[in-house]
Design a protein around this motif. Structure first.
Motif, PDB file in Angstrom:
ATOM      1  N   ARG A  26       0.820  -1.219   0.000  1.00 31.69           N
ATOM      2  CA  ARG A  26       0.000   0.000   0.000  1.00 31.69           C
ATOM      3  C   ARG A  26       0.849   1.262   0.000  1.00 31.69           C
ATOM      4  NH1 ARG A  26      -4.332   2.172  -2.030  1.00 31.69           N
ATOM      5  NH2 ARG A  26      -5.289   3.764  -0.723  1.00 31.69           N
ATOM      6  N   HIS A  27       1.857   1.326   0.868  1.00 32.18           N
ATOM      7  CA  HIS A  27       2.619   2.559   1.021  1.00 32.18           C
ATOM      8  C   HIS A  27       4.101   2.412   0.693  1.00 32.18           C
ATOM      9  CE1 HIS A  27      -0.839   4.620   2.652  1.00 32.18           C
ATOM     10  NE2 HIS A  27      -1.004   3.672   3.560  1.00 32.18           N
ATOM     11  N   VAL A  28       4.533   1.242   0.284  1.00 35.18           N
ATOM     12  CA  VAL A  28       5.945   1.046  -0.046  1.00 35.18           C
ATOM     13  C   VAL A  28       6.072  -0.006  -1.142  1.00 35.18           C
ATOM     14  CG1 VAL A  28       6.305  -0.751   1.688  1.00 35.18           C
ATOM     15  CG2 VAL A  28       8.249   0.653   0.952  1.00 35.18           C
ATOM     16  N   THR A  29       7.064   0.172  -1.983  1.00 35.16           N
ATOM     17  CA  THR A  29       7.406  -0.823  -2.995  1.00 35.16           C
ATOM     18  C   THR A  29       8.753  -1.416  -2.611  1.00 35.16           C
ATOM     19  OG1 THR A  29       6.224   0.389  -4.716  1.00 35.16           O
ATOM     20  CG2 THR A  29       7.835  -1.235  -5.446  1.00 35.16           C
ATOM     21  N   ALA A  30       8.842  -2.728  -2.561  1.00 35.15           N
ATOM     22  CA  ALA A  30      10.072  -3.369  -2.113  1.00 35.15           C
ATOM     23  C   ALA A  30      10.577  -4.348  -3.164  1.00 35.15           C
ATOM     24  CB  ALA A  30       9.842  -4.101  -0.794  1.00 35.15           C
ATOM     25  N   VAL A  31      11.905  -4.427  -3.261  1.00 34.86           N
ATOM     26  CA  VAL A  31      12.561  -5.443  -4.082  1.00 34.86           C
ATOM     27  C   VAL A  31      13.519  -6.196  -3.168  1.00 34.86           C
ATOM     28  CG1 VAL A  31      13.925  -5.953  -6.117  1.00 34.86           C
ATOM     29  CG2 VAL A  31      12.426  -3.948  -6.101  1.00 34.86           C
ATOM     30  N   SER A  32      13.284  -7.492  -2.992  1.00 29.67           N
ATOM     31  CA  SER A  32      14.107  -8.303  -2.101  1.00 29.67           C
ATOM     32  C   SER A  32      14.952  -9.270  -2.910  1.00 29.67           C
ATOM     33  CB  SER A  32      13.228  -9.097  -1.130  1.00 29.67           C
ATOM     34  OG  SER A  32      12.465  -8.227  -0.323  1.00 29.67           O
ATOM     35  N   LEU A  33      16.178  -9.484  -2.468  1.00 26.73           N
ATOM     36  CA  LEU A  33      17.063 -10.464  -3.081  1.00 26.73           C
ATOM     37  C   LEU A  33      17.226 -11.635  -2.130  1.00 26.73           C
ATOM     38  CD1 LEU A  33      19.022 -11.233  -5.396  1.00 26.73           C
ATOM     39  CD2 LEU A  33      20.844 -10.160  -4.036  1.00 26.73           C
ATOM     40  N   VAL A  34      16.906 -12.843  -2.594  1.00 35.70           N
ATOM     41  CA  VAL A  34      17.053 -14.048  -1.790  1.00 35.70           C
ATOM     42  C   VAL A  34      17.923 -15.045  -2.554  1.00 35.70           C
ATOM     43  CG1 VAL A  34      14.774 -13.677  -0.771  1.00 35.70           C
ATOM     44  CG2 VAL A  34      15.002 -15.198  -2.726  1.00 35.70           C
ATOM     45  N   VAL A  35      18.418 -16.043  -1.840  1.00 34.48           N
ATOM     46  CA  VAL A  35      19.238 -17.059  -2.492  1.00 34.48           C
ATOM     47  C   VAL A  35      18.818 -18.442  -2.015  1.00 34.48           C
ATOM     48  CG1 VAL A  35      21.078 -16.921  -0.752  1.00 34.48           C
ATOM     49  CG2 VAL A  35      21.589 -17.798  -3.054  1.00 34.48           C
ATOM     50  N   ASN A  36      18.702 -19.345  -2.959  1.00 37.60           N
ATOM     51  CA  ASN A  36      18.357 -20.742  -2.705  1.00 37.60           C
ATOM     52  C   ASN A  36      19.643 -21.558  -2.800  1.00 37.60           C
ATOM     53  OD1 ASN A  36      17.548 -23.416  -2.881  1.00 37.60           O
ATOM     54  ND2 ASN A  36      15.990 -23.083  -4.445  1.00 37.60           N
ATOM     55  N   ASP A  37      20.049 -22.153  -1.661  1.00 40.62           N
ATOM     56  CA  ASP A  37      21.294 -22.936  -1.659  1.00 40.62           C
ATOM     57  C   ASP A  37      21.044 -24.426  -1.880  1.00 40.62           C
ATOM     58  OD1 ASP A  37      20.257 -23.870   0.737  1.00 40.62           O
ATOM     59  OD2 ASP A  37      21.749 -22.892   2.014  1.00 40.62           O
TER      60      ASP A  37
END
Length: 213
Positions: A26-37
């Motif tokens: 609603r009030h923020v746009t996020a881009v997350s980086l994750v890693v699958n080991d």
């Protein structure tokens, strides 16, 4: 406790290696980086951009109001009833414009029904201030992370202008997911995922979850 949306989604989808996840709240746009080991998925970092869905809708609303004033002399922003009506209609109009080039809706003023038509390019231009920081964040993340896929909620694909942003970001693959997928994934978390004794836990690493159907 809480589980990071990007982490549990990636753990459910089981995309290997690095994965970036877009989340338009609603009030923020996020881009997350994750890693699958191969055994678990962990959060590496999250970029939060001010101005989420509400800021995007504000930009569309200003465009719609200016267009109505120019074409009919009716200003919907002078009455909360008409402003609320227009806010409710604009996401559907924008989605139609993204799919077919233009979208239309009808505003009921009580004494008349006014038709509003907006083109995809108009909506994208109106959202340019919202799209610009997202473009910069995605391009920087893609350039810094080799062979990284991007996961995007299906509803975000209805945003005019976003398709060009995703192409310019140059991720190795861009995949969509239904908007309820993170919640579905979180429901599969085992009780054993709780690993601390803190009163409220925040999980940023979870084991791979049962493969989605």
């Amino acid at each position: 406790g809480f589980a990071d949306r990007a982490v549990v989604l990636a753990a459910w989808l089981q995309r290997p290696g690095h994965v970036a996840v877009l989340d338009v709240a609603r009030h923020v746009t996020a881009v997350s980086l994750v890693v699958n080991d191969g055994a678990s998925v962990a959060l590496r970092r999250t970029v939060r951009l001010p101005g989420g869905e509400s800021a995007l809708h504000d930009a569309w609303l200003n465009l719609a109001a200016a267009t109505l004033v120019q074409q009919t002399r009716f200003d919907p922003l002078h009455d909360q009833r008409y402003e609320a009506q227009l806010r409710q209609l604009l996401p559907g109009l924008a989605a139609a414009a993204q799919r077919s080039g233009q979208g239309s809706c009808t505003i009921d003023t009580g004494s008349a029904e006014l038709s509003l038509t907006l083109a995809r390019d108009q909506l994208a231009d109106a959202a340019s201030a919202w799209l610009a920081p997202l473009t910069a964040a995605l391009q920087a993340l893609s350039a810094a992370t080799e062979d990284c896929a991007l996961l995007v909620p299906e509803s975000a694909l209805d945003i005019p202008g976003l398709a060009d942003v995703l192409v310019a970001a140059r991720f190795s693959a861009t995949l969509s997911f239904v908007d309820g997928a993170p919640a579905n994934a979180a429901s599969l978390l085992p009780a054993a995922a709780a690993t601390t004794t803190a009163p409220v836990q925040s999980l940023t690493r979870v084991p791979l979850l049962p493969t989605h159907v």
